[in-house]
Design a protein around this motif. Sequence first.
Motif, PDB file in Angstrom:
ATOM      1  N   ALA A  29     -21.501   3.295  36.208  1.00 41.39           N
ATOM      2  CA  ALA A  29     -22.028   4.562  36.709  1.00 41.39           C
ATOM      3  C   ALA A  29     -21.376   4.869  38.038  1.00 41.39           C
ATOM      4  CB  ALA A  29     -23.543   4.479  36.889  1.00 41.39           C
ATOM      5  N   CYS A  30     -21.016   6.142  38.220  1.00 44.77           N
ATOM      6  CA  CYS A  30     -20.456   6.557  39.498  1.00 44.77           C
ATOM      7  C   CYS A  30     -21.402   7.552  40.154  1.00 44.77           C
ATOM      8  CB  CYS A  30     -19.076   7.173  39.327  1.00 44.77           C
ATOM      9  SG  CYS A  30     -18.337   7.617  40.919  1.00 44.77           S
ATOM     10  N   HIS A  31     -21.740   7.255  41.399  1.00 47.94           N
ATOM     11  CA  HIS A  31     -22.691   8.094  42.143  1.00 47.94           C
ATOM     12  C   HIS A  31     -21.991   9.000  43.147  1.00 47.94           C
ATOM     13  CE1 HIS A  31     -26.041   5.721  40.560  1.00 47.94           C
ATOM     14  NE2 HIS A  31     -25.362   4.639  40.858  1.00 47.94           N
ATOM     15  N   CYS A  32     -20.656   9.109  43.076  1.00 45.08           N
ATOM     16  CA  CYS A  32     -19.962   9.899  44.093  1.00 45.08           C
ATOM     17  C   CYS A  32     -20.335  11.382  43.976  1.00 45.08           C
ATOM     18  CB  CYS A  32     -18.448   9.690  44.007  1.00 45.08           C
ATOM     19  SG  CYS A  32     -17.595  10.724  42.803  1.00 45.08           S
ATOM     20  N   GLY A  33     -20.112  12.102  45.049  1.00 50.55           N
ATOM     21  CA  GLY A  33     -20.496  13.509  45.094  1.00 50.55           C
ATOM     22  C   GLY A  33     -19.790  14.355  44.063  1.00 50.55           C
ATOM     23  N   MET A  34     -18.529  14.031  43.767  1.00 55.20           N
ATOM     24  CA  MET A  34     -17.781  14.812  42.780  1.00 55.20           C
ATOM     25  C   MET A  34     -18.367  14.624  41.383  1.00 55.20           C
ATOM     26  SD  MET A  34     -13.834  14.331  43.965  1.00 55.20           S
ATOM     27  CE  MET A  34     -13.128  15.370  42.701  1.00 55.20           C
ATOM     28  N   CYS A  35     -18.655  13.389  41.024  1.00 58.03           N
ATOM     29  CA  CYS A  35     -19.233  13.131  39.700  1.00 58.03           C
ATOM     30  C   CYS A  35     -20.592  13.807  39.563  1.00 58.03           C
ATOM     31  CB  CYS A  35     -19.362  11.629  39.448  1.00 58.03           C
ATOM     32  SG  CYS A  35     -17.784  10.851  39.046  1.00 58.03           S
ATOM     33  N   ARG A  36     -21.385  13.763  40.625  1.00 58.41           N
ATOM     34  CA  ARG A  36     -22.718  14.367  40.534  1.00 58.41           C
ATOM     35  C   ARG A  36     -22.648  15.886  40.479  1.00 58.41           C
ATOM     36  NH1 ARG A  36     -25.422  13.638  44.714  1.00 58.41           N
ATOM     37  NH2 ARG A  36     -23.977  12.433  45.994  1.00 58.41           N
ATOM     38  N   GLU A  70      -8.033  13.679  36.740  1.00 64.62           N
ATOM     39  CA  GLU A  70      -8.453  14.936  36.137  1.00 64.62           C
ATOM     40  C   GLU A  70      -9.641  14.660  35.228  1.00 64.62           C
ATOM     41  OE1 GLU A  70      -4.672  16.058  34.527  1.00 64.62           O
ATOM     42  OE2 GLU A  70      -4.706  14.500  33.000  1.00 64.62           O
ATOM     43  N   ARG A  71     -10.380  15.740  34.919  1.00 62.52           N
ATOM     44  CA  ARG A  71     -11.618  15.599  34.153  1.00 62.52           C
ATOM     45  C   ARG A  71     -11.580  16.567  32.986  1.00 62.52           C
ATOM     46  NH1 ARG A  71     -15.903  13.432  37.878  1.00 62.52           N
ATOM     47  NH2 ARG A  71     -14.758  12.820  39.732  1.00 62.52           N
ATOM     48  N   GLY A  72     -11.905  16.060  31.798  1.00 63.67           N
ATOM     49  CA  GLY A  72     -11.846  16.889  30.604  1.00 63.67           C
ATOM     50  C   GLY A  72     -13.229  17.226  30.088  1.00 63.67           C
ATOM     51  N   ASN A 141      -7.357   5.585  46.047  1.00 62.15           N
ATOM     52  CA  ASN A 141      -7.273   5.528  44.603  1.00 62.15           C
ATOM     53  C   ASN A 141      -8.642   5.477  43.952  1.00 62.15           C
ATOM     54  OD1 ASN A 141      -6.556   5.204  41.986  1.00 62.15           O
ATOM     55  ND2 ASN A 141      -5.768   3.130  42.203  1.00 62.15           N
ATOM     56  N   LYS A 142      -9.300   6.602  43.870  1.00 59.06           N
ATOM     57  CA  LYS A 142     -10.588   6.672  43.165  1.00 59.06           C
ATOM     58  C   LYS A 142     -10.373   7.407  41.861  1.00 59.06           C
ATOM     59  CE  LYS A 142     -14.752   7.848  41.797  1.00 59.06           C
ATOM     60  NZ  LYS A 142     -14.435   8.018  40.421  1.00 59.06           N
TER      61      LYS A 142
HETATM   62 ZN   LIG Z   1     -17.438   9.554  40.837  1.00 57.74          ZN
END
Ligand SMILES: [Zn+2]
Length: 142
Positions: A29-36, A70-72, A141-142
């Motif tokens: 799970a990623c809690h970063c601001g971009m993912c949220r 990038e995100r699809g 590198n995230k």
């Molecule tokens: Zn994230």
Amino acid sequence: MTEATKQTGTCLCGAVRITANNSSNKVGACHCGMCRKWGGGPFMEIDCGTDVSFEGEDDITVYNSSDWAERGFCKKCGSHLFYRLKESGQHMIAVGLFDDQENFVFESQVFIDKKPSFYSFSNKTKNMTKAEIFEMYGSSNK
Ligand SMILES: [Zn+2]
Ligand SMILES: [Zn+2]
């Protein structure tokens, strides 16, 4: 050890079909601001490596989210499909898309220090802060 298996899945409307030939069974799970921002909550994903194929590729929109990734998503139903590293082609695929949900193990949480306080998972996982991730993977590198 990570068990690599073939996993198949679809988006909500079925326009996009995913086959991951060498998928991990570990959920991160990623809690970063971009993912949220992207998903409305933490991004829960499976590391599927580079051996991933899609049917219905015309229905995938790829958003260029940073210099390195990038995100699809499905342009018909909006389902979030993957976070992909541009250089390696490594796909982190949204866990909820897969047909078989039984063999997954929730293993790790990243950007745990970016998690807002109103929720937290009770699973015992390996957790990493932003600083620990940058230390492990090098600068940005995230
Ligand atoms: Zn994230
Ligand atoms: Zn769809």
